[in-house]
Scaffold this active site. Structure first.
Site, short mmCIF file in Angstrom:
data_model
loop_
_atom_site.label_atom_id
_atom_site.label_comp_id
_atom_site.label_asym_id
_atom_site.label_seq_id
_atom_site.Cartn_x
_atom_site.Cartn_y
_atom_site.Cartn_z
CG ASP A 45 -3.11 25.59 11.23
OD1 ASP A 45 -3.68 24.34 10.90
OD2 ASP A 45 -2.35 25.60 12.41
CE LYS A 69 1.10 23.05 10.33
NZ LYS A 69 -0.33 22.36 10.87
CB THR A 84 -9.64 9.67 12.64
OG1 THR A 84 -9.43 9.82 11.35
CG2 THR A 84 -10.10 7.75 12.96
CD GLU A 140 -10.66 13.32 2.87
OE1 GLU A 140 -11.49 14.32 3.14
OE2 GLU A 140 -9.64 12.38 2.58
CG ASN A 160 -7.38 3.95 8.97
OD1 ASN A 160 -7.73 3.48 7.87
ND2 ASN A 160 -7.36 5.01 9.63
CG PHE A 189 -3.47 -2.72 2.28
CD1 PHE A 189 -3.19 -1.30 1.31
CD2 PHE A 189 -2.96 -2.14 3.29
CE1 PHE A 189 -3.33 -0.22 1.42
CE2 PHE A 189 -2.69 -0.82 3.55
CZ PHE A 189 -2.76 0.39 2.36
CB CYS A 201 -3.73 7.06 9.42
SG CYS A 201 -3.73 8.64 9.75
CE LYS A 257 -4.42 9.73 14.57
NZ LYS A 257 -5.60 9.76 14.48
C1 UDX Z 1 -4.01 5.54 5.86
C2 UDX Z 1 -5.46 4.74 5.17
O1 UDX Z 1 -4.87 3.70 4.22
C3 UDX Z 1 -6.36 5.77 4.73
O2 UDX Z 1 -7.06 5.68 4.06
C4 UDX Z 1 -6.41 7.20 6.00
O3 UDX Z 1 -6.77 8.06 5.52
C5 UDX Z 1 -4.77 7.38 6.36
O4 UDX Z 1 -3.98 5.87 6.78
P1 UDX Z 1 -1.47 6.24 4.94
O5 UDX Z 1 -1.59 6.44 6.37
O6 UDX Z 1 -1.24 7.24 4.14
O7 UDX Z 1 -3.80 5.98 5.10
O8 UDX Z 1 -1.08 4.99 4.58
P2 UDX Z 1 -0.68 3.87 3.55
O9 UDX Z 1 -1.10 3.49 2.64
O10 UDX Z 1 -2.32 3.26 4.09
O11 UDX Z 1 0.02 2.53 4.03
C6 UDX Z 1 0.18 2.78 5.79
C7 UDX Z 1 1.49 2.09 5.98
O12 UDX Z 1 1.86 0.03 5.91
C8 UDX Z 1 2.65 2.69 5.16
O13 UDX Z 1 3.23 2.20 6.37
C9 UDX Z 1 3.46 1.51 4.57
O14 UDX Z 1 4.63 0.92 4.42
C10 UDX Z 1 2.75 -0.04 4.94
N1 UDX Z 1 1.94 -1.44 3.58
C11 UDX Z 1 1.00 -0.76 3.13
C12 UDX Z 1 2.93 -2.35 4.72
O15 UDX Z 1 3.89 -1.84 5.19
N2 UDX Z 1 2.42 -3.13 2.99
C13 UDX Z 1 1.09 -2.71 2.58
O16 UDX Z 1 0.88 -4.00 1.82
C14 UDX Z 1 0.38 -1.95 2.46
#
Ligand code: UDX
Length: 438
Positions: free
Chosen positions: A32, A37, A123, A150, A210, A251, A262, A265
């Site tokens: 890095d 870090k 990404t 990933e 995503n 979800f 993620c 954006k």
């Molecule tokens: C996400 C993708 O799941 C992952 O595969 C990718 O690599 C990166 O982006 P992450 O950002 O860690 O992962 O969070 P995730 O668990 O997906 O949740 C994203 C957001 O959605 C959170 O703010 C969570 O609170 C919200 N969420 C999730 C809801 O509001 N409702 C749900 O049912 C699920």
């Protein structure tokens, strides 16, 4: 001889990938440009909160297989180089900022050994991998590039990296696939699905996944709006539709919506890239997904006004949660913090609690008040908002904390608290997407 791996970029993705690959027996060197870090990581410390990662990282450093450096030349004897740098949203636009990816490729290109492989994991907008591969071959004709998106979730990063539900490899040559099969031999042994794709498809898989997840969340939040208007209950609705295996129950948790580094954006960058490709209409629905998501934050603020007063000037508001989701200290695009800031801007006196994310939240929004104690946060509050569903908040005894607050009003922004429990303790309980009649 076992392959030697490098990981360029040591954020959530890179630090986790480096530690996990080392735990599989590979010699790994993480790079890095940020000196502080690398200093921390070299001591076995993780600069962010991710359950299980620090233990794994320090164990791997002790094993002698994992090391970190700020000197790119130290990567010269590696066989495979993983690019794990960030691709944030550009300032003032929707597109992804590729500065870090481009500079990672340029700094490693000439160092790659003959027959060596650069593997992008970040990404990126579709088309990036093909462009980077041409650039790499121009600078170093004996090197090759593959893309290997990933899918790890924060909070489950180690588990998702070691036991992914699929491996997607975008390759041009068979030799690149062969090297990646060597890297992921342990997953292949466990029959992890392996999807070979061309470079553009592999990039698209990530943004499509995503976008689908974001759509699922916004779908249920749209249903929440309808339930509110029609006196229905979105939690029951979600449960009922989730039993259909074609829909699935995950979800579908209605609430204040998605945030983090993620989903928001990525859907915006996807729209921007589709427009460049002349296929804008195909993903225009994502604009609505984004709008529904942001609207959930306003709906919570409306509930606060309805229950407290239209004028929030001087009102004491307690907020439980700052991270964008539980088990993370990440506050990037956190719906909870956005709501906190907006309520504070309307004149209220806001105190925010979070078990892990306060340091990051404070750096971003120093104007807010923070507390590390739930009881202090609740003291004299005129309304309480539950905005990140940490387990400790579900463990709060509503009977015990009632005497701390001025008004016993709880707004559950995540539909995660036990409504019956809170109501029978004498609290007014409000939530998104549920009838708010007592
Ligand atoms: C996400 C993708 O799941 C992952 O595969 C990718 O690599 C990166 O982006 P992450 O950002 O860690 O992962 O969070 P995730 O668990 O997906 O949740 C994203 C957001 O959605 C959170 O703010 C969570 O609170 C919200 N969420 C999730 C809801 O509001 N409702 C749900 O049912 C699920």
């Amino acid at each position: 001889m076992a392959l030697k791996l490098s990981v360029i970029g040591t954020g959530y993705l890179g630090a986790t990938h480096a530690a996990c690959m080392s735990s599989l027996g590979f010699e790994v060197i993480g790079f890095d440009t940020e000196v502080s870090k690398i200093e921390l990581l070299s001591k076995g410390k993780v600069p962010f909160y991710e359950p299980g990662l620090e233990e794994l990282l320090s164990e791997q450093i002790r094993s002698g297989r994992l090391s970190f450096t700020t000197n790119i030349n130290d990567l010269a004897d590696c066989d495979v180089h993983f690019i794990c740098v960030g691709t944030p949203q550009v300032k003032g636009g929707n597109a992804a900022d590729l500065t870090y990816v481009n500079s990672a490729l340029e700094s490693i290109a000439k160092l790659v050994k003959a027959g060596g492989l650069v593997v992008g994991k970040s990404t990126v907008p579709v088309g990036t991998a093909t462009r980077l591969r041409s650039k790499l071959i121009e600078l170093n004709p004996k090197a090759d590039l593959a893309w290997n998106p990933e899918f790890l979730r924060e909070g489950f990063a180690v588990e998702d990296t070691l036991k992914p539900n699929r491996l997607v490899v975008g390759v041009v040559s068979d030799s690149a696939e062969k090297i990646l099969k060597e890297v992921y031999a342990s997953n292949l042994k466990e029959n992890t699905p392996w999807v070979r794709a061309d470079l553009p498809t592999s990039e698209l898989v990530k943004v499509a996944a995503n976008s689908f997840l974001a759509t699922k969340i916004s779908f249920i939040n749209a249903m929440a709006e309808i339930c509110e208007a029609a006196d229905g209950d979105v939690t029951v609705l979600a449960k009922a539709i989730g039993y259909d295996p074609r829909i699935g129950s995950r979800f579908l948790q209605a609430g204040i919506g998605f945030g983090g580094g993620c989903l928001p954006k990525d859907i915006r960058a996807f729209m921007a890239r589709a427009e460049e490709l002349g296929a804008k209409q195909a993903v225009e629905f994502l604009k609505e997904i984004d709008a529904i998501n942001l609207r959930a934050r306003q709906r919570i603020i409306e509930l606060v006004r309805k229950d407290l007063s239209d004028n929030l000037q001087g009102k004491k508001v307690a907020i439980l949660g700052a991270a964008f989701k539980p088990d993370s200290d990440d506050v990037r695009d956190s719906p909870a913090l956005d709501i906190a800031v907006q309520i504070q801007a309307a004149g209220a006196i806001v105190t925010v609690h979070d078990p892990k994310a306060i340091t990051n939240a404070q750096k971003r929004f120093p104007v807010l008040n923070f507390s590390t104690e739930i009881n202090d946060t609740l003291k004299d509050a005129e309304i309480v908002l539950h905005l990140t569903e940490w387990k400790i908040y579900r463990d709060i005894d509503p009977v015990k904390v009632k005497s701390l607050v001025k008004n016993a009003i709880m707004i559950d922004g995540r539909n995660a608290l036990d409504r019956q429990l809170w109501r029978s303790a004498g609290w007014k309980f409000r939530a998104l997407g549920r009838s708010n009649n007592e």
